[in-house]
Design a protein around this motif. Structure first.
Motif, PDB file in Angstrom:
ATOM      1  N   ASP A 106      -0.223   7.207  13.835  1.00  0.00           N
ATOM      2  CA  ASP A 106      -1.295   6.973  14.814  1.00  0.00           C
ATOM      3  C   ASP A 106      -1.393   5.504  15.215  1.00  0.00           C
ATOM      4  OD1 ASP A 106      -1.958   9.646  14.835  1.00  0.00           O
ATOM      5  OD2 ASP A 106      -3.486   9.434  13.272  1.00  0.00           O
ATOM      6  N   ASN A 107      -1.337   4.606  14.225  1.00  0.00           N
ATOM      7  CA  ASN A 107      -1.499   3.180  14.526  1.00  0.00           C
ATOM      8  C   ASN A 107      -0.920   2.365  13.371  1.00  0.00           C
ATOM      9  OD1 ASN A 107      -2.506   0.507  14.926  1.00  0.00           O
ATOM     10  ND2 ASN A 107      -4.124   1.333  16.230  1.00  0.00           N
ATOM     11  N   LYS A 108       0.301   1.867  13.558  1.00  0.00           N
ATOM     12  CA  LYS A 108       0.981   1.152  12.488  1.00  0.00           C
ATOM     13  C   LYS A 108       0.263  -0.133  12.117  1.00  0.00           C
ATOM     14  CE  LYS A 108       5.478  -0.716  11.124  1.00  0.00           C
ATOM     15  NZ  LYS A 108       6.888  -0.926  11.517  1.00  0.00           N
ATOM     16  N   ASP A 109      -0.205  -0.894  13.105  1.00  0.00           N
ATOM     17  CA  ASP A 109      -0.892  -2.169  12.833  1.00  0.00           C
ATOM     18  C   ASP A 109      -2.165  -1.943  12.024  1.00  0.00           C
ATOM     19  OD1 ASP A 109       1.050  -3.569  14.201  1.00  0.00           O
ATOM     20  OD2 ASP A 109      -0.014  -3.443  16.121  1.00  0.00           O
ATOM     21  N   LEU A 110      -2.936  -0.919  12.405  1.00  0.00           N
ATOM     22  CA  LEU A 110      -4.166  -0.617  11.674  1.00  0.00           C
ATOM     23  C   LEU A 110      -3.848  -0.157  10.252  1.00  0.00           C
ATOM     24  CD1 LEU A 110      -7.222  -0.333  11.721  1.00  0.00           C
ATOM     25  CD2 LEU A 110      -6.940   1.997  12.603  1.00  0.00           C
ATOM     26  N   ALA A 111      -2.766   0.580  10.098  1.00  0.00           N
ATOM     27  CA  ALA A 111      -2.364   1.029   8.758  1.00  0.00           C
ATOM     28  C   ALA A 111      -2.034  -0.150   7.861  1.00  0.00           C
ATOM     29  CB  ALA A 111      -1.155   1.966   8.877  1.00  0.00           C
ATOM     30  N   GLN A 112      -1.369  -1.172   8.413  1.00  0.00           N
ATOM     31  CA  GLN A 112      -1.049  -2.362   7.623  1.00  0.00           C
ATOM     32  C   GLN A 112      -2.313  -3.116   7.229  1.00  0.00           C
ATOM     33  OE1 GLN A 112       1.704  -4.166  10.458  1.00  0.00           O
ATOM     34  NE2 GLN A 112       3.417  -3.792   9.061  1.00  0.00           N
ATOM     35  N   VAL A 113      -3.253  -3.222   8.169  1.00  0.00           N
ATOM     36  CA  VAL A 113      -4.501  -3.947   7.905  1.00  0.00           C
ATOM     37  C   VAL A 113      -5.304  -3.264   6.805  1.00  0.00           C
ATOM     38  CG1 VAL A 113      -6.729  -4.593   8.892  1.00  0.00           C
ATOM     39  CG2 VAL A 113      -4.645  -4.955  10.199  1.00  0.00           C
ATOM     40  N   THR A 114      -5.282  -1.935   6.790  1.00  0.00           N
ATOM     41  CA  THR A 114      -6.073  -1.191   5.804  1.00  0.00           C
ATOM     42  C   THR A 114      -5.385  -1.079   4.447  1.00  0.00           C
ATOM     43  OG1 THR A 114      -5.152   0.872   6.698  1.00  0.00           O
ATOM     44  CG2 THR A 114      -7.295   0.159   7.537  1.00  0.00           C
ATOM     45  N   GLY A 115      -4.235  -1.713   4.293  1.00  0.00           N
ATOM     46  CA  GLY A 115      -3.591  -1.776   2.990  1.00  0.00           C
ATOM     47  C   GLY A 115      -2.592  -0.677   2.686  1.00  0.00           C
ATOM     48  N   ILE A 116      -2.208   0.101   3.672  1.00  0.00           N
ATOM     49  CA  ILE A 116      -1.206   1.141   3.447  1.00  0.00           C
ATOM     50  C   ILE A 116       0.160   0.487   3.250  1.00  0.00           C
ATOM     51  CG2 ILE A 116       0.056   3.037   4.562  1.00  0.00           C
ATOM     52  CD1 ILE A 116      -2.556   3.865   5.870  1.00  0.00           C
ATOM     53  N   PRO A 117       0.887   0.832   2.180  1.00  0.00           N
ATOM     54  CA  PRO A 117       2.214   0.224   1.923  1.00  0.00           C
ATOM     55  C   PRO A 117       3.247   0.760   2.912  1.00  0.00           C
ATOM     56  CG  PRO A 117       1.761   1.923   0.288  1.00  0.00           C
ATOM     57  CD  PRO A 117       0.521   1.790   1.125  1.00  0.00           C
ATOM     58  N   THR A 118       3.383   0.077   4.026  1.00  0.00           N
ATOM     59  CA  THR A 118       4.201   0.602   5.116  1.00  0.00           C
ATOM     60  C   THR A 118       5.680   0.741   4.743  1.00  0.00           C
ATOM     61  OG1 THR A 118       4.401  -1.651   6.005  1.00  0.00           O
ATOM     62  CG2 THR A 118       2.648  -0.253   6.894  1.00  0.00           C
ATOM     63  N   GLU A 119       6.210  -0.202   3.968  1.00  0.00           N
ATOM     64  CA  GLU A 119       7.621  -0.101   3.584  1.00  0.00           C
ATOM     65  C   GLU A 119       7.865   1.114   2.690  1.00  0.00           C
ATOM     66  OE1 GLU A 119      10.500  -1.553   4.372  1.00  0.00           O
ATOM     67  OE2 GLU A 119       9.397  -2.547   5.964  1.00  0.00           O
ATOM     68  N   ARG A 120       6.929   1.403   1.846  1.00  0.00           N
ATOM     69  CA  ARG A 120       7.053   2.588   0.990  1.00  0.00           C
ATOM     70  C   ARG A 120       7.020   3.856   1.842  1.00  0.00           C
ATOM     71  NH1 ARG A 120       2.958   5.637  -1.536  1.00  0.00           N
ATOM     72  NH2 ARG A 120       3.716   6.919  -3.272  1.00  0.00           N
TER      73      ARG A 120
END
Length: 377
Positions: free
Chosen positions: A259-273
């Motif tokens: 849905d929103n990669k930037d927002l996911a990073q801000v909220t602490g979701i481990p994007t690389e994982r």
């Protein structure tokens, strides 16, 4: 004046959609009437239609299962991976090599058949599935181990490719990644030719394979154990993907990144994982889809995944690019359409044209696809 022009343009767009919809409904009615008339007059056999529908479902399950990974890659990494078809072929060869080794050793073919020939899916000496007697009925353990190994090996392969090819380019945008994926596709395809040769070879035996016969009005529809294996494996994996996306933290993280990669990073979701697991799941399912297709068709060659890729793309676009459920439904629709079109068409490339025609019509009526919108779920 600008407002009037915009209204006129919107009106023209709606008119085009309505015209296409009317033509599609008219064509469907004509085919339906012809089909009913053909059945009543005996021109079309009910059993023949049943066989086409069953074959279409099998083909659609393969396309849909393979399409899940392609759809997840697009929704989370935002690029169309043209190497996906060659992941299918590579995984299938690796898995069938393991199956041949286990089955060949268990059935004691003799000293003249070396480990290397079995591992290479017997490109020489005429050793094939018929000679070894490979089937889900006679060598179930070899098939099961080969299937699991295919998923694991393909997942490892795509992780390796991501680490050294895609990850360094991830910030460059979708177009450089797409071009890189084309290069990866060619590299894998001709590596397969170098290692396994370009020969098409048989992989399984149907001798003694149990069949289920479903009696219809004017004949039967035969379902063998390989069909049943494909149905159970593909259906189970699709249900597993649904549960993963809806019931686990990883699935929720995937949907958030879609849905929103930037927002996911801000909220602490481990994007690389999340990205790693996207490759693992998508690559594993691609390899399994290739293995199951070879089990179902009984043949394998180096480019079958590449040829399947166009149908996978059409299914993903038809269902709504980025939607996992859209990829599954789109795959089944494409598979059924291709096989059922044989009622009216002579076969060959005409069935492929039918699949793309349906995709185009649906997109003209609903541009976002059947499940509309870019979403992993």
């Amino acid at each position: 004046m600008a407002t009037v022009d915009e209204a006129v343009n919107r009106g023209r767009g709606l008119t085009l959609e309505q015209i296409v919809l009317i033509l599609a409904i008219f064509a469907a009615l004509v085919l339906a009437v012809d089909l009913v008339h053909g059945i009543v007059t005996g021109r079309y056999s009910i059993s023949r239609i049943g066989r086409y529908a069953w074959q279409g479902l099998m083909y659609g399950l393969i396309i849909g299962l393979a399409g899940i990974g392609l759809s997840m890659t697009y929704s989370i990494l935002n690029f169309a991976n043209f190497a996906h078809g060659d992941y299918i072929s590579t995984g299938a060869f690796l898995g069938w090599g393991v199956t041949y080794i286990i089955a060949g050793r268990v059935l004691v073919l003799g000293d003249e058949v070396s480990f290397g020939h079995l591992a290479l899916v017997a490109p020489q000496r005429g050793v094939g599935g018929a000679e070894i007697g490979i089937s889900i009925w006679s060598t179930p353990l070899a098939i099961l181990i080969g299937l699991v190994f295919t998923g694991a090996a393909t997942a490892a392969l795509v992780l390796l490719i991501d680490r050294y090819v895609y990850k360094p380019m991830r910030g460059s945008g979708g177009i450089p990644l797409l071009i890189a994926s084309i290069g990866v596709a060619f590299a894998l395809r001709y590596l397969l030719v170098f290692v396994y040769s370009s020969r098409t070879r048989g992989t399984t035996s149907t001798f003694g394979l149990p069949e289920f016969n479903f009696l219809l009005v004017d004949g039967t529809v035969n379902v063998d154990m390989h069909d049943a294996t494909l149905l159970v494996a593909a259906g189970g994996l699709m249900i597993g993907v649904h549960l993963l996306l809806q019931k686990t933290k990883l699935g929720k993280a995937m949907r958030a990144m879609s849905d929103n990669k930037d927002l996911a990073q801000v909220t602490g979701i481990p994007t690389e994982r999340v990205i790693r697991w996207t490759w693992i799941i998508g690559g594993g399912l691609a390899g399994v889809a290739g293995y199951l297709m070879v089990l179902w068709t009984g043949t394998i060659n180096y480019q079958f995944g590449w040829l399947l890729l166009l149908l996978i793309f059409s299914a993903v676009i038809l269902g709504g690019i980025g939607s996992v459920y859209g990829a599954i439904v789109g795959g089944i629709v494409i598979g059924l359409a291709m096989r059922l079109s044989l009622i009216w068409l002579p076969g060959g490339d005409f069935t492929t044209i039918t699949a793309f025609l349906i995709m185009i019509v649906v997109l003209l009526i609903k541009p976002s696809g059947l499940f509309g919108g870019k979403t992993t779920a």
